[in-house]
Design a protein around this motif. Structure first.
Motif, short mmCIF file in Angstrom:
data_model
loop_
_atom_site.label_atom_id
_atom_site.label_comp_id
_atom_site.label_asym_id
_atom_site.label_seq_id
_atom_site.Cartn_x
_atom_site.Cartn_y
_atom_site.Cartn_z
N GLY A 52 0.85 3.93 -2.96
CA GLY A 52 0.57 5.33 -2.68
C GLY A 52 1.65 6.24 -3.22
N ARG A 87 0.83 -1.21 0.00
CA ARG A 87 0.00 0.00 0.00
C ARG A 87 0.86 1.26 0.00
N ARG A 128 1.13 9.12 -6.08
CA ARG A 128 1.52 10.52 -5.85
C ARG A 128 2.50 11.01 -6.91
#
Length: 72
Positions: free
Chosen positions: A12, A8, A16
């Motif tokens: 992420g 995760r 981004r």
């Protein structure tokens, strides 16, 4: 740290990093469209003049006549 948490976190970080590129300019602005259209029209006019000139027109007609006269 569990494997799910690491995945995760990496996902992420990837989102981004990629998100600004995805959200960036999606196309041209109006002035760019205008310049593009003017350039396309100018190119079409030049191409039309070249293709309708006497020598090019006769060459194209000769090519078509030869192509139609080919025996198969």
């Amino acid at each position: 740290m569990s494997k799910v948490v690491r995945v995760r976190a990496r996902l992420g970080a990837l989102v981004r990093r990629v998100w600004p590129a995805v959200r960036g300019d999606a196309g041209m602005v109006t002035s760019e469209y205008a310049v593009g259209i003017i350039a396309a029209v100018a190119f079409a006019a030049v191409l039309y003049k070249v293709l309708t000139s006497g020598q090019v027109s006769s060459e194209l007609q000769d090519i078509v006549k030869r192509a139609l006269g080919v025996r198969m």
